[in-house]
Write a protein that holds these residues in place. Structure first.
Motif, PDB file in Angstrom:
ATOM      1  N   PHE A  84       0.813   2.504  -7.254  1.00  0.00           N
ATOM      2  CA  PHE A  84       1.117   1.090  -7.474  1.00  0.00           C
ATOM      3  C   PHE A  84       0.293   0.248  -6.512  1.00  0.00           C
ATOM      4  CE2 PHE A  84       5.081   3.436  -8.357  1.00  0.00           C
ATOM      5  CZ  PHE A  84       5.264   3.097  -9.688  1.00  0.00           C
ATOM      6  N   ASP A  85      -0.426  -0.717  -7.057  1.00  0.00           N
ATOM      7  CA  ASP A  85      -1.126  -1.709  -6.247  1.00  0.00           C
ATOM      8  C   ASP A  85      -0.413  -3.037  -6.461  1.00  0.00           C
ATOM      9  OD1 ASP A  85      -3.459  -0.303  -5.026  1.00  0.00           O
ATOM     10  OD2 ASP A  85      -3.854   0.176  -7.124  1.00  0.00           O
ATOM     11  N   ILE A  86       0.145  -3.580  -5.360  1.00  0.00           N
ATOM     12  CA  ILE A  86       1.051  -4.722  -5.463  1.00  0.00           C
ATOM     13  C   ILE A  86       0.571  -5.843  -4.558  1.00  0.00           C
ATOM     14  CG2 ILE A  86       3.440  -5.486  -5.267  1.00  0.00           C
ATOM     15  CD1 ILE A  86       4.304  -2.560  -5.494  1.00  0.00           C
ATOM     16  N   SER A  87       0.345  -6.989  -5.155  1.00  0.00           N
ATOM     17  CA  SER A  87       0.029  -8.217  -4.420  1.00  0.00           C
ATOM     18  C   SER A  87       1.070  -9.256  -4.812  1.00  0.00           C
ATOM     19  CB  SER A  87      -1.380  -8.698  -4.779  1.00  0.00           C
ATOM     20  OG  SER A  87      -1.432  -9.098  -6.137  1.00  0.00           O
ATOM     21  N   PRO A  88       1.087 -10.431  -4.180  1.00  0.00           N
ATOM     22  CA  PRO A  88       2.095 -11.426  -4.573  1.00  0.00           C
ATOM     23  C   PRO A  88       2.056 -11.805  -6.052  1.00  0.00           C
ATOM     24  CG  PRO A  88       1.168 -12.010  -2.456  1.00  0.00           C
ATOM     25  CD  PRO A  88       0.352 -10.847  -2.957  1.00  0.00           C
ATOM     26  N   TRP A 107       8.469  -4.488   1.891  1.00  0.00           N
ATOM     27  CA  TRP A 107       7.133  -4.127   2.359  1.00  0.00           C
ATOM     28  C   TRP A 107       6.156  -5.080   1.672  1.00  0.00           C
ATOM     29  CZ3 TRP A 107       6.437   0.413   5.500  1.00  0.00           C
ATOM     30  CH2 TRP A 107       5.129   0.582   5.962  1.00  0.00           C
ATOM     31  N   GLY A 108       5.543  -5.934   2.469  1.00  0.00           N
ATOM     32  CA  GLY A 108       4.648  -6.917   1.869  1.00  0.00           C
ATOM     33  C   GLY A 108       5.393  -7.769   0.858  1.00  0.00           C
ATOM     34  N   PRO A 109       4.850  -7.923  -0.352  1.00  0.00           N
ATOM     35  CA  PRO A 109       5.471  -8.798  -1.349  1.00  0.00           C
ATOM     36  C   PRO A 109       6.549  -8.119  -2.192  1.00  0.00           C
ATOM     37  CG  PRO A 109       3.398  -7.992  -2.195  1.00  0.00           C
ATOM     38  CD  PRO A 109       3.536  -7.412  -0.804  1.00  0.00           C
ATOM     39  N   GLY A 165       0.754 -10.539   1.842  1.00  0.00           N
ATOM     40  CA  GLY A 165      -0.267  -9.487   1.801  1.00  0.00           C
ATOM     41  C   GLY A 165      -0.133  -8.651   0.557  1.00  0.00           C
ATOM     42  N   SER A 166      -0.657  -7.442   0.614  1.00  0.00           N
ATOM     43  CA  SER A 166      -0.616  -6.526  -0.522  1.00  0.00           C
ATOM     44  C   SER A 166      -0.325  -5.132  -0.002  1.00  0.00           C
ATOM     45  CB  SER A 166      -1.941  -6.559  -1.285  1.00  0.00           C
ATOM     46  OG  SER A 166      -3.012  -6.163  -0.437  1.00  0.00           O
ATOM     47  N   LEU A 167      -0.020  -4.218  -0.911  1.00  0.00           N
ATOM     48  CA  LEU A 167       0.259  -2.842  -0.517  1.00  0.00           C
ATOM     49  C   LEU A 167      -0.129  -1.896  -1.632  1.00  0.00           C
ATOM     50  CD1 LEU A 167       3.137  -1.274  -1.754  1.00  0.00           C
ATOM     51  CD2 LEU A 167       4.011  -3.452  -0.973  1.00  0.00           C
ATOM     52  N   ARG A 168      -0.334  -0.642  -1.243  1.00  0.00           N
ATOM     53  CA  ARG A 168      -0.508   0.442  -2.206  1.00  0.00           C
ATOM     54  C   ARG A 168       0.559   1.487  -1.922  1.00  0.00           C
ATOM     55  NH1 ARG A 168      -6.048   3.410  -3.891  1.00  0.00           N
ATOM     56  NH2 ARG A 168      -5.974   1.668  -5.366  1.00  0.00           N
ATOM     57  N   ALA A 169       1.257   1.914  -2.966  1.00  0.00           N
ATOM     58  CA  ALA A 169       2.271   2.959  -2.853  1.00  0.00           C
ATOM     59  C   ALA A 169       1.964   4.067  -3.842  1.00  0.00           C
ATOM     60  CB  ALA A 169       3.660   2.383  -3.125  1.00  0.00           C
ATOM     61  N   VAL A 170       2.205   5.301  -3.421  1.00  0.00           N
ATOM     62  CA  VAL A 170       2.172   6.431  -4.348  1.00  0.00           C
ATOM     63  C   VAL A 170       3.599   6.916  -4.536  1.00  0.00           C
ATOM     64  CG1 VAL A 170      -0.179   7.155  -3.856  1.00  0.00           C
ATOM     65  CG2 VAL A 170       1.684   8.048  -2.448  1.00  0.00           C
TER      66      VAL A 170
END
Length: 267
Positions: free
Chosen positions: A249-253, A102-104, A1-6
Motif C-alpha cells: 500500500f502506498d498512502i498519501s493524504p 501513521w502519516g495520513p 506525509g506519506s507511507l508504504r506498508a506491506v
C-alpha cells in the motif's frame, strides 16, 4: 506525509513459499509490516516469524492481528504480549485489539473473535476509535483483522455476527479499506455500502467511492483455498485469485494505492 506498508496473512508455515513472499516484501522498503493473522502453524517462533522476516523486521515496524492459529503460541508457553508491545493496551484486557496513526492513515486492528462478549467489547472499542479518528480528520481509515467479512472462498457461508456488525460500523464511519485473512487466497471487493455495490463502474480506480473496499489477503505461505461454488458474497467480489501473495500500500493524504504481488513480485 506519506507511507508504504506491506501486508500478508496466513503465513507461518516456515515454508519456502513463505520465505519467497518475505523476500518480495523485503525489497519494497516499507515503513510498516502489517499482518492479518496466523503467524504460527504449530511451528517454532523462529521458523514462523523471525527467520523468514529477519531482514524485513530490521527495517519495518510490525503490527500484527491475531488469528486462530496464533493461539497455538500458548502451547509453547509464550503469550502474545511476550512478543509484541500493543499500542493503547490496557492492563486488564485479555484480547489483542488496538489502533495507531501513521502519516495520513489510521489503522484499527481487531483480535480473532471467539465469544459474543469478546465481540461486543471489541466493537465498542472500534466504534469509539473510528469516531475519534473521523473527528480528528484523518484522511484514511483502515481496519484489518483475521476473519473475512466478504469472501467467495472456503469460509463464504460461515455465519458469524462480526460479518454483520463490523460492516455496519464501516458504513457508519465511512471506513475506506478492510483487510482480512483466514481464506488462503487473494480477493478484492467492489466498494460496498449496506450490502450494495456502490460506484463499481469506476473500477479499477475509485475516486471517493460510496462504500468500503474489502480485501482478503491470506496467501502468505499456507496451502491455498479455491473459490466456493454458489458463494453468497460472490456478487460483491471483483477479483478472486488462489495465489500466494503479499500486498503493498502506498498512502498519501490524497491517494491510497493498493497492489497484490505474487512470489515473483508481479502484480
Amino acid at each position: 506525509g506519506s507511507l508504504r506498508a506491506v501486508m500478508v496473512g496466513d503465513s507461518g508455515t516456515g515454508s519456502k513459499i513463505q520465505a519467497g513472499i518475505g523476500s518480495v516484501m523485503e525489497g519494497l522498503d516499507a515503513d510498516l509490516f502489517l499482518h492479518t493473522g496466523d503467524l504460527i502453524y504449530n511451528r517454532s517462533l523462529s521458523s514462523g516469524i523471525f527467520r523468514p522476516y529477519r531482514t524485513l523486521l530490521s527495517k519495518s515496524c510490525l503490527f500484527a492481528a491475531r488469528g486462530n492459529h496464533d493461539f497455538d503460541m500458548e502451547r509453547m508457553g509464550v503469550e502474545w504480549r511476550d512478543l509484541f508491545t500493543i499500542p493503547n493496551d490496557e492492563s486488564l484486557r485479555t484480547d489483542v485489539y488496538y489502533s495507531f496513526d501513521w502519516g495520513p492513515a489510521h489503522f484499527l486492528v481487531l483480535d480473532y473473535i471467539i465469544t459474543g462478549a469478546q465481540m461486543q467489547e471489541q466493537l465498542a472499542f472500534a466504534e469509539r476509535d473510528l469516531s475519534s479518528a473521523r473527528s480528528r480528520g484523518v484522511p484514511w481509515l483502515i481496519i484489518y483483522q483475521h476473519l473475512p467479512l466478504y469472501t467467495a472462498g472456503a469460509y463464504a457461508n460461515y455465519n458469524h455476527p462480526i460479518r454483520v456488525e463490523l460492516p455496519e460500523l464501516c458504513d457508519r464511519y465511512e471506513v475506506d479499506l478492510v483487510c482480512s485473512g483466514h481464506d488462503h487466497n487473494y480477493q478484492r471487493s467492489y466498494p460496498t455500502l449496506g450490502r450494495v455495490v456502490r460506484d463499481g463502474w469506476q473500477d479499477p480506480v475509485f475516486e471517493r467511492p460510496r462504500g468500503t473496499v474489502y480485501i482478503v489477503t491470506g496467501g502468505g505461505g499456507g496451502h491455498l483455498y479455491g473459490e466456493l461454488p454458489g458463494a453468497r458474497d460472490r456478487p460483491f467480489i471483483r477479483t478472486f485469485q488462489s495465489v500466494n501473495h503479499c500486498m503493498v500500500f502506498d498512502i498519501s493524504p490524497g491517494e491510497l494505492r493498493a497492489r497484490a504481488l505474487d512470489i515473483e513480485g508481479e502484480t
